[in-house]
Design a protein around this motif. Structure first.
Motif, PDB file in Angstrom:
ATOM      1  N   ASN A 124       2.206  10.600  -3.217  1.00 55.39           N
ATOM      2  CA  ASN A 124       0.769  10.463  -3.467  1.00 55.39           C
ATOM      3  C   ASN A 124       0.391   9.312  -4.388  1.00 55.39           C
ATOM      4  OD1 ASN A 124       0.581  12.753  -1.913  1.00 55.39           O
ATOM      5  ND2 ASN A 124       0.567  14.126  -3.694  1.00 55.39           N
ATOM      6  N   ASN A 125       1.094   8.219  -4.294  1.00 54.94           N
ATOM      7  CA  ASN A 125       0.716   7.046  -5.077  1.00 54.94           C
ATOM      8  C   ASN A 125      -0.104   6.092  -4.221  1.00 54.94           C
ATOM      9  OD1 ASN A 125       2.466   7.526  -7.577  1.00 54.94           O
ATOM     10  ND2 ASN A 125       3.920   7.728  -5.873  1.00 54.94           N
ATOM     11  N   LYS A 126      -0.864   5.243  -4.922  1.00 53.87           N
ATOM     12  CA  LYS A 126      -1.556   4.162  -4.220  1.00 53.87           C
ATOM     13  C   LYS A 126      -0.958   2.852  -4.693  1.00 53.87           C
ATOM     14  CE  LYS A 126      -5.893   6.662  -3.902  1.00 53.87           C
ATOM     15  NZ  LYS A 126      -7.268   6.777  -4.441  1.00 53.87           N
ATOM     16  N   ILE A 127      -0.594   2.021  -3.738  1.00 56.02           N
ATOM     17  CA  ILE A 127       0.024   0.759  -4.116  1.00 56.02           C
ATOM     18  C   ILE A 127      -0.774  -0.359  -3.453  1.00 56.02           C
ATOM     19  CG2 ILE A 127       2.132  -0.614  -3.975  1.00 56.02           C
ATOM     20  CD1 ILE A 127       3.667   2.048  -4.031  1.00 56.02           C
ATOM     21  N   ASN A 128      -1.475  -1.109  -4.276  1.00 54.50           N
ATOM     22  CA  ASN A 128      -2.384  -2.116  -3.732  1.00 54.50           C
ATOM     23  C   ASN A 128      -1.925  -3.522  -4.049  1.00 54.50           C
ATOM     24  OD1 ASN A 128      -3.997  -0.040  -2.881  1.00 54.50           O
ATOM     25  ND2 ASN A 128      -5.421  -0.191  -4.612  1.00 54.50           N
ATOM     26  N   ASN A 129      -1.950  -4.341  -3.026  1.00 51.81           N
ATOM     27  CA  ASN A 129      -1.780  -5.773  -3.216  1.00 51.81           C
ATOM     28  C   ASN A 129      -0.494  -6.124  -3.961  1.00 51.81           C
ATOM     29  OD1 ASN A 129      -2.769  -8.298  -2.704  1.00 51.81           O
ATOM     30  ND2 ASN A 129      -3.722  -8.483  -4.726  1.00 51.81           N
ATOM     31  N   CYS A 130       0.590  -5.428  -3.614  1.00 54.25           N
ATOM     32  CA  CYS A 130       1.878  -5.749  -4.211  1.00 54.25           C
ATOM     33  C   CYS A 130       2.735  -6.496  -3.209  1.00 54.25           C
ATOM     34  CB  CYS A 130       2.589  -4.474  -4.645  1.00 54.25           C
ATOM     35  SG  CYS A 130       1.762  -3.689  -6.042  1.00 54.25           S
ATOM     36  N   PHE A 131       3.653  -7.325  -3.713  1.00 55.66           N
ATOM     37  CA  PHE A 131       4.518  -8.109  -2.838  1.00 55.66           C
ATOM     38  C   PHE A 131       5.294  -7.142  -1.927  1.00 55.66           C
ATOM     39  CE2 PHE A 131       8.460 -11.039  -2.726  1.00 55.66           C
ATOM     40  CZ  PHE A 131       8.044 -11.586  -1.537  1.00 55.66           C
ATOM     41  N   PHE A 132       6.239  -6.384  -2.508  1.00 56.28           N
ATOM     42  CA  PHE A 132       6.833  -5.263  -1.787  1.00 56.28           C
ATOM     43  C   PHE A 132       6.243  -3.981  -2.372  1.00 56.28           C
ATOM     44  CE2 PHE A 132      10.473  -6.566   0.942  1.00 56.28           C
ATOM     45  CZ  PHE A 132      10.362  -7.928   0.752  1.00 56.28           C
ATOM     46  N   GLY A 133       6.200  -2.919  -1.578  1.00 57.27           N
ATOM     47  CA  GLY A 133       5.640  -1.672  -2.073  1.00 57.27           C
ATOM     48  C   GLY A 133       6.726  -0.788  -2.653  1.00 57.27           C
TER      49      GLY A 133
END
Lengths: 411, 260, 241
Positions: A124-133
């Motif tokens: 349940n995490n949100k990962i925005n605009n990262c190179f790799f997630g």
């Protein structure tokens, strides 16, 4: 309200199950996650309150649970490496919003990277605009579920993968949503994993991309409008069931590209509006059954070195071409498929058409043989050719024949 | 010019009252609308409409255009015995024929396309305008035929042959050529060859704007880049203009030289 | 007044007009006769500019008419076969010619429509009219401006005897007022006592032209038919030698 109740329950569970585990709070007053990690003992929980945080990279080498309350935002703009890099086992991430891990041309920096870890949970995490997630290397027995990953990079070269696995075993990837990455989900040397209920869309290259990853199950996932669809290579014992491959449309786009795939099952999937629904090269003993191919450019492209595959009880509805093939070599069996283009009849009412159906039309044969002739697509001459071929079917080589085409749609 | 307009006015009346033109309009209206009703897939509809336009617009313009001149010979004589110049009469007849046909086409095909808006407006506009260009081109070709071949049956035969060549045979020959020279890079020759057939040119211009372009793979991508480029657009429209002006000039010259 | 000076016209190898010199004076009917395909119609179409001549000149009131169009406003032409756009009404066609002429002279088409009994047909489509009725529409359009020159190609061919009579009366009146009238026919009988001048054309050549009275007076024959058949047999006889 709900989240507070949830935290209360969590704390109860933590305290009752492990008396030595402590809770370390991170909030406006003590905003350094790195310090908290350094202070924490193995088994502790880091509770991050709602708010904005920045970090230049955190290494975790002990068993910790890192829990966010109402999605605290952690900005990694100043990170030189990974935001979280984990080498310990049993680490959990839950309810965080991680953002802005920058591009790096020498290392694959991720929001969360596990190296030689086991028993991890990313939930349940949100990962925005990262190179790799989420990046797992040499890691086993993990659960990655309910995460939302999105990236806005425009080019393949500066954009990393959403969920990236390398040399992993027994990973469950469930109900995640990935969009805008290079590949939505990427596997290399992964074994015995289960990928279920994920949605991978608008990724620049592939929605799902795996190589050398035997014995994995892909169930009820959706792959929608990815640059090049889904590519699957050099792998055995795949089980793909109930997935949706939708609108992967473009000059070099596939619903599902199969290359060197052996002993696998591809069943009950739907392929809708893909340039090429299934492109297969060097596949052996693959069962393609009960799938539905609708409104694709080509439903099937079968290259010469495919043998002993079965295409049974699929539905082919309104595709521009049902099949293209470069030769008839290889014992591939077509049986009991429903072809919307089939014009035959069924006198004995056994549900199977009395005239065999050849899915490779004259023009699809020509287009495969002479690449330039595809320019004549939808010209009167070509339409007339295909009509003539139905009257004098001897013109086209009979590469594949469905000897008992179904009169009704298969369920 | 004033005289030309007067002739156009009267020919409008005549052409619009013609059963065949009305039938064409109704046929278009019903077939395009029916395609939308009975085929759920709008991207397929647009392809079918394109086929109808590429097939029927040239045929109708050729047959109707040449027959009209054949059946109006005596009337043309009567008009030419009046104080008007041949060029005035020629343009009067030409626009008096091509404009009503285009209007009927616009209503018949355009209405259902715009009501059902399955494609973007620019694509529909490109489609309709290439349909109209085809009407103007092949009306001019029809005038060439009917002023240079006196015999009606032979003229009609020539009209069918020309249609058959551009709508059908040309692509067959192209396919033969492609299969014979498959090992050579054919992009440039094929672009040039497609310039030589206005029906193919119109088909490619529309196709490359549709989803179907993706089916053309790498070859299509090369074409898309060419036709999408400013230079390519200018060249293909210049070529369509040549295809319009060449038969029109020839027809005008034949009409001035002709004995009635 | 119309003059043809060495007018020639060929269709491929056939000579339709071979060095024609003719003069059509004012206040007179000039009849041109000849068998079918002799070049009669080509001759008048050359005058009208419908046919482009190969050589020679055509002068109207002393001015060359070649490649001109304005002079046609002085001509009323009634073609041999009357066909019009099917989907136009009689009134459409007449008003169209009126608009194109754009003449300052008042047209007397209503009067002519009355005279020839066309009033009941004016709002009918051309496609529904009989050949004779269409012929009369052509007649109305040729006569409605009372032009200086009349060119009539077999005008009585499709007409009933009563209308033919009316047509000839009209022509007689126009002739009195000094008009130039060219009258093409293959019926020699209808010329006597009606035309002043006569020309006979065969294979694109004028083989006989003169004042009609003089022609009959000077010959030993009672009528034109006899005279011409004599001329023809002589010509054929010469040709055979």
């Amino acid at each position: 309200m709900f989240s507070k109740l949830f935290i209360a329950l969590m704390l109860l569970v933590l305290f009752s199950s492990n008396s030595i585990a402590g809770i370390i709070k991170i909030d406006k007053d003590s905003p350094s996650i790195a310090k908290a990690v350094a202070l924490a003992k193995a088994g502790d929980t880091l509770l991050i309150a709602k708010g904005n945080y920045t970090s230049s990279g955190i290494k975790i080498d002990k068993r910790l649970s890192i829990i966010g309350v109402d999605y605290p935002e952690i900005d990694a703009s100043s990170c030189k490496g990974n935001l979280f890099s984990i080498t310990a086992s049993g680490v959990e991430f839950n309810g965080l919003l991680l953002k802005n891990v920058p591009y790096n041309h020498t290392s694959d920096n991720a929001a969360i990277k596990f190296i030689k870890s086991t028993d991890c949970i990313v939930k349940n995490n949100k990962i925005n605009n990262c190179f790799f997630g989420i990046y797992l290397a040499n890691t086993n027995n993990c659960i990655i579920s309910g995460n939302k990953l999105s990236s806005t990079g425009k080019r393949e070269s500066i954009n990393g993968n959403g969920i990236h696995l390398w040399h992993c075993n027994n990973i469950h990837i469930r109900n995640n949503k990935v969009q805008g990455h290079r590949d939505g989900i990427y596997f290399e040397f992964v074994r015995g994993s289960r990928i279920e209920g994920n949605e991978s869309m608008h990724n620049i290259r592939y929605g799902l991309h795996f190589m050398f990853s035997d014995s994995c199950h892909y169930i009820n996932n959706s792959f929608i409008e990815n640059g090049a669809g889904v590519a699957v290579m050099y792998t055995r014992y795949i089980d793909m069931t109930g997935n949706k491959f939708v609108h992967n449309w473009g000059t070099a786009s596939f619903g599902l590209l199969l290359k060197d795939i052996k002993d696998s099952r591809i069943e009950r999937n739907t392929f809708t509006k893909n340039t090429i629904a299934v492109f297969s090269e060097g596949i052996n003993r693959v069962k393609l059954e009960h799938n539905t191919f609708e409104k694709n450019g080509w439903a099937l492209k079968i290259l010469a070195n495919c043998t002993d595959n079965t295409f049974i009880k699929n539905n082919f509805i309104g595709n521009t071409f049902d099949a293209a093939a470069t030769s008839g070599y290889g014992k591939n069996i077509f049986l009991g498929n429903y072809w919307s283009r089939y014009k035959g009849y069924d006198i004995n009412k056994d549900g199977a058409g009395d005239i065999p159906y050849c899915p490779v039309t004259l023009f699809s044969f020509l287009a495969e043989k002479f690449q330039y002739s595809v320019l004549l697509l939808h010209s009167l001459f070509v339409e007339a050719l295909d009509i003539a071929e139905q009257i004098f079917p001897s013109v086209t080589p009979k590469y594949y024949i469905d000897t008992a085409p179904s009169m009704r749609m298969n369920k | 010019m004033n005289t030309t307009l007067k002739i156009i006015e009267f020919e409008f009346k005549d052409v619009f009252r013609s059963r065949w033109v009305i039938l064409y309009g109704i046929f278009l209206l019903f077939s395009v609308e029916a395609l939308y009703e009975f085929s759920g897939d709008s991207s397929k509809v647009i392809i079918s409409v394109l086929s109808i336009i590429l097939l029927i617009n040239p045929l109708l313009s050729l047959v109707f255009g040449s027959l009209y001149i054949y059946y109006s010979r005596e009337f043309i004589e009567l008009l030419l015995s009046q104080p008007i110049r041949r060029s005035q009469l020629f343009f009067g007849l030409y626009f008096g024929m091509a404009v009503p046909l285009s209007l009927v086409f616009l209503v018949g095909a355009g209405l259902p396309l715009l009501i059902n808006v399955s494609e973007s407006i620019p694509v529909i506009l490109i489609m309709l305008s290439s349909g109209i260009l085809l009407i103007f081109m092949f009306t001019a070709v029809a005038f060439c035929i009917s002023t240079s071949i006196v015999d009606k049956a032979k003229g009609l035969g020539a009209a069918f042959l020309i249609w058959f060549f551009f709508a059908f045979l040309f692509d067959g020959l192209l396919l033969l050529g492609i299969s014979a020279f498959q090992d050579y890079p054919l992009e440039a020759p094929l672009i040039i060859l497609s310039f030589l057939n206005p029906i193919d040119l119109a088909r490619l211009l529309v196709m490359l704007k549709l989803d179907a372009a993706a089916l053309m793979g790498y070859t299509g991508a090369v074409f898309e880049r060419f036709f999408g480029d400013v230079m390519g657009m200018v060249m293909s429209f210049a070529m369509l203009l040549v295809w319009l002006l060449a038969p029109l000039t020839l027809a005008g010259w034949l009409f001035r030289k002709n004995d009635f | 007044m119309i003059e043809l000076e060495s007018v020639s016209k060929s269709y491929g190898k056939t000579k339709a007009l071979d060095d024609i010199n003719l003069y059509f004076p004012k206040g007179a009917v000039t009849a041109i006769a000849g068998p079918n395909g002799s070049g009669k119609t080509t001759l008048i179409k050359s005058i009208l500019g419908l046919v482009n001549i190969d050589s020679g000149d055509i002068k109207i009131e002393g001015k060359s008419a070649l490649r001109q169009s304005e002079y046609r406003s002085r001509i009323g032409y009634m073609p041999q076969i009357a066909r019009y756009p099917e989907n136009l009404r009689v009134t459409d066609v007449i008003s169209m010619v009126k608009k194109i002429r754009n003449s300052s002279t008042q047209a007397n088409d209503e009067e002519l429509l009355d005279t020839f009994g066309l009033q009941p047909f004016t709002s009918q489509f051309m496609r529904n009219l009989s050949g004779g009725t269409r012929q009369k529409v052509g007649l109305v359009m040729a006569f409605m401006y009372q032009p200086e020159i009349y060119i009539l190609d077999e005008p009585t061919a499709g007409l009933d005897p009563v209308s033919s009579g009316k047509l000839k009366n009209l022509l007689a009146l126009e002739k009195e007022s000094g008009k130039t009238i060219i009258y093409i026919t293959h019926l020699l009988g209808e010329i006597s006592g009606f035309a002043e001048n006569f020309a006979y054309i065969i294979d694109g050549k004028i083989i006989l032209k003169d004042k009609l009275d003089a022609l009959i007076d000077n010959s030993n024959y009672d009528n034109l038919e006899q005279l011409i058949s004599k001329l023809l047999t002589n010509k054929n006889g010469n040709g055979n030698n």
